[in-house]
Design a protein around this motif. Sequence first.
Motif, PDB file in Angstrom:
ATOM      1  N   CYS A  27       0.819  -1.211   0.059  1.00  0.00           N
ATOM      2  CA  CYS A  27       0.199  -0.103  -0.025  1.00  0.00           C
ATOM      3  C   CYS A  27       0.789   1.377   0.037  1.00  0.00           C
ATOM      4  O   CYS A  27       0.330   2.383  -0.490  1.00  0.00           O
ATOM      5  CB  CYS A  27      -0.849   0.067   1.174  1.00  0.00           C
ATOM      6  N   GLN A  28       2.279   1.161   0.298  1.00  0.00           N
ATOM      7  CA  GLN A  28       3.146   2.302   0.387  1.00  0.00           C
ATOM      8  C   GLN A  28       3.078   3.307  -0.831  1.00  0.00           C
ATOM      9  O   GLN A  28       2.838   4.449  -1.028  1.00  0.00           O
ATOM     10  CB  GLN A  28       4.295   1.891   0.812  1.00  0.00           C
ATOM     11  N   PRO A  29       3.151   2.786  -2.083  1.00  0.00           N
ATOM     12  CA  PRO A  29       3.168   3.516  -3.173  1.00  0.00           C
ATOM     13  C   PRO A  29       1.924   4.233  -3.562  1.00  0.00           C
ATOM     14  O   PRO A  29       1.915   5.167  -3.853  1.00  0.00           O
ATOM     15  CB  PRO A  29       3.611   2.365  -4.406  1.00  0.00           C
TER      16      PRO A  29
ATOM     17  N   GLY B 288      -2.085   4.408 -13.693  1.00  0.00           N
ATOM     18  CA  GLY B 288      -2.348   3.701 -12.497  1.00  0.00           C
ATOM     19  C   GLY B 288      -0.948   4.082 -11.635  1.00  0.00           C
ATOM     20  O   GLY B 288      -0.018   4.409 -12.285  1.00  0.00           O
ATOM     21  N   SER B 289      -1.069   3.797 -10.415  1.00  0.00           N
ATOM     22  CA  SER B 289       0.216   3.935  -9.343  1.00  0.00           C
ATOM     23  C   SER B 289       0.939   2.711  -9.728  1.00  0.00           C
ATOM     24  O   SER B 289       0.774   1.721  -9.871  1.00  0.00           O
ATOM     25  CB  SER B 289      -0.036   4.388  -8.264  1.00  0.00           C
ATOM     26  N   ASN B 290       2.074   2.956  -9.037  1.00  0.00           N
ATOM     27  CA  ASN B 290       3.194   1.660  -9.033  1.00  0.00           C
ATOM     28  C   ASN B 290       2.619   1.043  -7.789  1.00  0.00           C
ATOM     29  O   ASN B 290       3.580   0.992  -6.665  1.00  0.00           O
ATOM     30  CB  ASN B 290       4.665   2.196  -9.101  1.00  0.00           C
TER      31      ASN B 290
ATOM     32  N   LYS C  55       1.766  -1.155 -12.580  1.00  0.00           N
ATOM     33  CA  LYS C  55       3.332  -0.458 -12.599  1.00  0.00           C
ATOM     34  C   LYS C  55       3.500   0.059 -14.280  1.00  0.00           C
ATOM     35  O   LYS C  55       4.343   1.041 -14.371  1.00  0.00           O
ATOM     36  CB  LYS C  55       4.319  -1.764 -12.535  1.00  0.00           C
ATOM     37  N   LYS C  56       2.871  -0.262 -15.187  1.00  0.00           N
ATOM     38  CA  LYS C  56       2.957   0.004 -16.286  1.00  0.00           C
ATOM     39  C   LYS C  56       1.797   1.137 -16.703  1.00  0.00           C
ATOM     40  O   LYS C  56       2.122   1.964 -17.750  1.00  0.00           O
ATOM     41  CB  LYS C  56       2.750  -0.868 -17.551  1.00  0.00           C
ATOM     42  N   GLY C  57       1.215   1.607 -15.724  1.00  0.00           N
ATOM     43  CA  GLY C  57       0.352   2.724 -15.824  1.00  0.00           C
ATOM     44  C   GLY C  57      -0.940   2.392 -16.578  1.00  0.00           C
ATOM     45  O   GLY C  57      -1.614   3.363 -17.057  1.00  0.00           O
ATOM     46  N   SER C  58      -1.247   1.367 -16.626  1.00  0.00           N
ATOM     47  CA  SER C  58      -2.482   0.952 -17.447  1.00  0.00           C
ATOM     48  C   SER C  58      -3.631   0.815 -16.663  1.00  0.00           C
ATOM     49  O   SER C  58      -3.509   0.601 -15.449  1.00  0.00           O
ATOM     50  CB  SER C  58      -1.937  -0.022 -18.491  1.00  0.00           C
TER      51      SER C  58
END
Length: 474
Positions: free
Chosen positions: A247-249, A399-401, A416-419
Amino acid sequence: MGWLSKIFKGSSHRISEGQYHEKYGDDGVWNEPSNSLDTLSEYENEDIAHAIALSLSEEEQKKAKAIATLEEDEQLARALQESLNADSPPRENGHAYQPVPFLFSSGSRICAGCNTEIGHGRFLSCMDAYWHPECFRCHACNQPISDYEFSMSGNYPYHKSCYKELYHPKCDVCKQFIPTNMNGLIEYRAHPFWMQKYCPSHEMDGTPRCCSCERMEPRDIKYVTLDDGRKLCLECLDSAIMDTSECQPLYLDIQEFYEGLNMKIEQQVPLLLVERQALNEAMEGEKNGHHHLPETRGLCLSEEQTVSTILRRPRIGAGNKIMNMITEPYRLTRRCEVTAILILYGLPRLLTGSILAHEMMHAWLRLKGYRSLSQEVEEGICQVLAHMWLDSEIISGSGSNVASTSSSSLASTSSKKGSRSQFERKLGDFFKHQIESDTSPAYGDGFRAGNQAVLRYGLRPTLDHIKLTGTFPC
């Protein structure tokens, strides 16, 4: 939909009066000679008399057969009529429809199916037209309809079974046709957002719902069971956040979101992902605070406590159940007005983020000196920030990482890919819909009042008015 009646009408042959009648005389079969019978020999007279007798006998037999055939057709007509009268009249669009039986075709009717003359044979009279039996076909399967009853949709006939398959709704849970109620009407339930249709009985037979998207569990798909009994559908599981490190990212992303609104939180407030029991215990230990009932999924703490946090993402074992939950105690110390933010584990990223954005607004209000706010105002403005964050995520599509210490889900990779998957975007719209349609006075009415004020005056002027008056600007 109307139920109409269909029967076969007509006879396979045609009988006309006099068909077997034979005439005697000038053009008859037997032309009498000019001489009289008296001039013939007795032997010849006997031969002629015998021939005439045979002829008359054949004629009578032919007449008797014609009468018998006619009586058979009359019996067939009566049987068809009695069959028609024995059942209740069929219905079309709610009105009684009684087809007129034509037992003998005149040979001048045109088939509505093939547009050719019906001729001397069996035919149907229905839908205000005449048909060869083989031309009256189901609009769905294109096979002849030979049942006594058939269904209508628009101007097209259907087998009852074909019509049911096409138009009778099926339950999305048990996959069966939704039954009719005692009044003969099809009654079902439908989710207001997902429009999932299901039998009313499933609301009472223990069918579980996903704790995230609220959809009922279909019989052919098994949801994941979390350790506290919650059910999570497989699509929500794809982006579920399961432990504190995961949850940190997301926490960093929402901090950046607040900084973009010029509402940076300077203090380092711990964020912990916890089980339901730990969340409830922390809520009981909190002297003050507003909680969203019937289930609390996030909490902003101000008291010093020891909280059990989830250390490592659990794995899914046999029967789609969560196994090997590893937790550790975390001691909260009071360095400022906020000691920690707790979030319930096992929820999709967007739902986790909206809860976190809501709880961070509680933290911001306390750290900025907003005191003694009513529940409607405080919860309302916190819901406004959660709604704004969801809106920004859906619009941006980035999306966030979401960090993952294990290769647990496809969504971790996609984030991670922002999709953003199509379902995840839909899920974001659903969480916005939940906020917008909440019926509670604090979270629902409070959000609508706060959102209207922010849309009219802007966020910062609304917050200044709240700090000054404790109310939303009108």
